[in-house]
Design an enzyme around this catalytic site. Structure first.
Site, mmCIF file in Angstrom:
data_model
loop_
_atom_site.group_PDB
_atom_site.id
_atom_site.type_symbol
_atom_site.label_atom_id
_atom_site.label_comp_id
_atom_site.label_asym_id
_atom_site.label_seq_id
_atom_site.Cartn_x
_atom_site.Cartn_y
_atom_site.Cartn_z
ATOM 1 N N CYS A 173 0.817 -1.212 0.000
ATOM 2 C CA CYS A 173 0.000 0.000 0.000
ATOM 3 C C CYS A 173 0.858 1.273 0.000
ATOM 4 O O CYS A 173 1.703 1.462 0.881
ATOM 5 C CB CYS A 173 -0.889 -0.018 1.237
ATOM 6 S SG CYS A 173 -1.799 1.514 1.488
ATOM 7 N N TYR B 71 -5.341 6.087 -8.837
ATOM 8 C CA TYR B 71 -6.535 5.329 -8.390
ATOM 9 C C TYR B 71 -7.777 5.803 -9.138
ATOM 10 O O TYR B 71 -8.643 5.013 -9.495
ATOM 11 C CB TYR B 71 -6.746 5.486 -6.872
ATOM 12 C CG TYR B 71 -5.836 4.588 -6.065
ATOM 13 C CD1 TYR B 71 -6.251 3.326 -5.653
ATOM 14 C CD2 TYR B 71 -4.549 4.994 -5.716
ATOM 15 C CE1 TYR B 71 -5.418 2.493 -4.930
ATOM 16 C CE2 TYR B 71 -3.704 4.175 -4.998
ATOM 17 C CZ TYR B 71 -4.140 2.923 -4.602
ATOM 18 O OH TYR B 71 -3.309 2.091 -3.897
HETATM 19 N N1 LIG Z 1 -7.473 5.394 4.522
HETATM 20 C C1 LIG Z 1 -7.508 5.761 3.151
HETATM 21 C C2 LIG Z 1 -6.315 5.316 2.353
HETATM 22 C C3 LIG Z 1 -5.697 4.019 2.723
HETATM 23 C C4 LIG Z 1 -6.119 2.923 1.784
HETATM 24 O O1 LIG Z 1 -6.926 3.104 0.864
HETATM 25 N N2 LIG Z 1 -5.549 1.762 2.008
HETATM 26 C C5 LIG Z 1 -5.906 0.603 1.220
HETATM 27 C C6 LIG Z 1 -4.693 -0.129 0.729
HETATM 28 S S1 LIG Z 1 -3.727 0.808 -0.391
HETATM 29 C C7 LIG Z 1 -6.693 -0.334 2.099
HETATM 30 O O2 LIG Z 1 -6.328 -0.585 3.223
HETATM 31 N N3 LIG Z 1 -7.790 -0.889 1.591
HETATM 32 C C8 LIG Z 1 -8.622 -1.780 2.330
HETATM 33 C C9 LIG Z 1 -9.892 -2.113 1.608
HETATM 34 O O3 LIG Z 1 -10.108 -1.570 0.533
HETATM 35 O O4 LIG Z 1 -10.659 -2.915 2.144
HETATM 36 C C10 LIG Z 1 -8.808 5.417 2.508
HETATM 37 O O5 LIG Z 1 -9.675 4.949 3.210
HETATM 38 O O6 LIG Z 1 -9.002 5.673 1.329
#
Ligand SMILES: N[C@@H](CCC(=O)N[C@@H](CS)C(=O)NCC(=O)O)C(=O)O
Length: 298
Positions: free
Chosen positions: A45, A172
């Site tokens: 990540c 993204y």
């Molecule tokens: N906390 C932020 C950014 C962190 C984020 O997106 N992390 C991803 C990995 S790069 C994640 O943990 N995703 C978990 C999921 O989609 O269930 C968000 O909610 O957008």
């Protein structure tokens, strides 16, 4: 990815807000203390890698703990292989639900757990690195860089904002777009931002703000590190590759040569996570071979 909740009617990716936004601060409910906080991170990540880089650059490895999750995520979310030695949790969701039983968002990395309070403090990724740089200053190693120096903060924040919208989140927005128009708009922004950075670095400066390594370099690097391996093909950011930008590619390698960047860059975790886990984009789950790129080239 619960994408249906983060896709607008016109096919644009709209990132969920961060739910846990308490601060680690002196005099607050979560004061900075060695041994009290645990960061949950994935090497895959880009938002989480920022925290891993900064922790190592500042020499905070014995002050703030880290738990690394498995790169492959199924419908149960991030998993801690062998269980988390700090909390006993097998899945990250357990920490989110222990902190807020009503939480319905994604269980994201990075997040920070307070061992004393027994709850999550934050999953507010932009704040996590700034907290390590400021609130944990008394524990920085001797000679550690000042990644967020007072006189540069305005310029760092302004550049970070451009890099976030155009590049960090831009890839993204391109990858998760569900309409041609949304994709076209995002990918144009991605390459405009790369072009701007290429030009900025073309005057020979080693880092984005000149001679000193800062928070802006950390935030830019984690997207560059994934660019040719994942974003170019999986997220369709295919106009050019990182290696086609001479100044930017040299800059990315310069950062990779620094142990904190290199040690926390795991191309195997990165590739397997995106290609296997994001089946909405890659339904076969096949992980491509290559690209054959030498990050250690002089
Ligand atoms: N906390 C932020 C950014 C962190 C984020 O997106 N992390 C991803 C990995 S790069 C994640 O943990 N995703 C978990 C999921 O989609 O269930 C968000 O909610 O957008």
């Amino acid at each position: 990815m619960k994408l249906e909740r983060e896709t607008s009617a016109d096919g644009r990716f709209v990132r969920q807000p961060n739910r846990f936004t308490a601060r680690i601060e002196e005099g607050g409910e979560h004061p900075p203390e060695p041994g009290r906080y645990q960061i949950y991170a994935s090497y895959a990540c880009p938002w989480a890698q920022r925290a891993l880089i900064v922790r190592e650059l500042l020499g905070l490895q014995d002050v703030v703990g880290v738990t690394i999750v498995d790169p492959i995520r199924d419908e149960r979310g991030w998993r801690v292989p062998g269980g988390d030695p700090v909390t006993g949790a097998e899945f990250l969701s357990e920490l989110y639900l222990a902190s807020d039983p009503g939480y319905r968002g994604r269980h994201t990395v990075p997040c920070v757990w307070d061992r004393t309070a027994g709850r999550l403090v934050t999953n507010d990724y932009p704040q996590i690195t700034l907290t390590l740089e400021t609130a944990f200053a008394p524990w920085h190693a001797e000679g550690a860089p000042d990644l967020y120096p007072e006189p540069l903060r305005g310029r760092i924040d302004a550049l970070n904002d451009v890099v976030f919208h155009g590049l960090n989140n831009g890839v993204y927005k391109a990858g998760f777009a569900t309409s041609q128009e949304a994709y076209d708009e995002a990918v144009t922004g991605v390459f405009a931002t790369l072009g701007m950075l290429e030009e900025r670095l073309s005057d020979g400066r080693p880092y984005l703000h000149g001679e000193a390594l800062t928070e802006s370099d950390v935030r830019t690097y984690t997207t560059l590190a994934r660019f040719d391996a994942v974003y170019h093909s999986h997220f369709k950011c295919a106009i050019r590759r990182l290696v086609d930008h001479p100044a930017l590619w040299a800059y990315a390698r310069r950062l990779y040569a620094i142990p904190a960047f290199r040690d926390t860059t795991d191309f195997d975790h990165i590739k397997r996570h995106y290609y296997v886990t994001q089946t909405n984009i890659n339904p076969t789950g096949i992980v491509p071979q290559g690209p054959d790129i030498d990050w250690t080239a002089p």
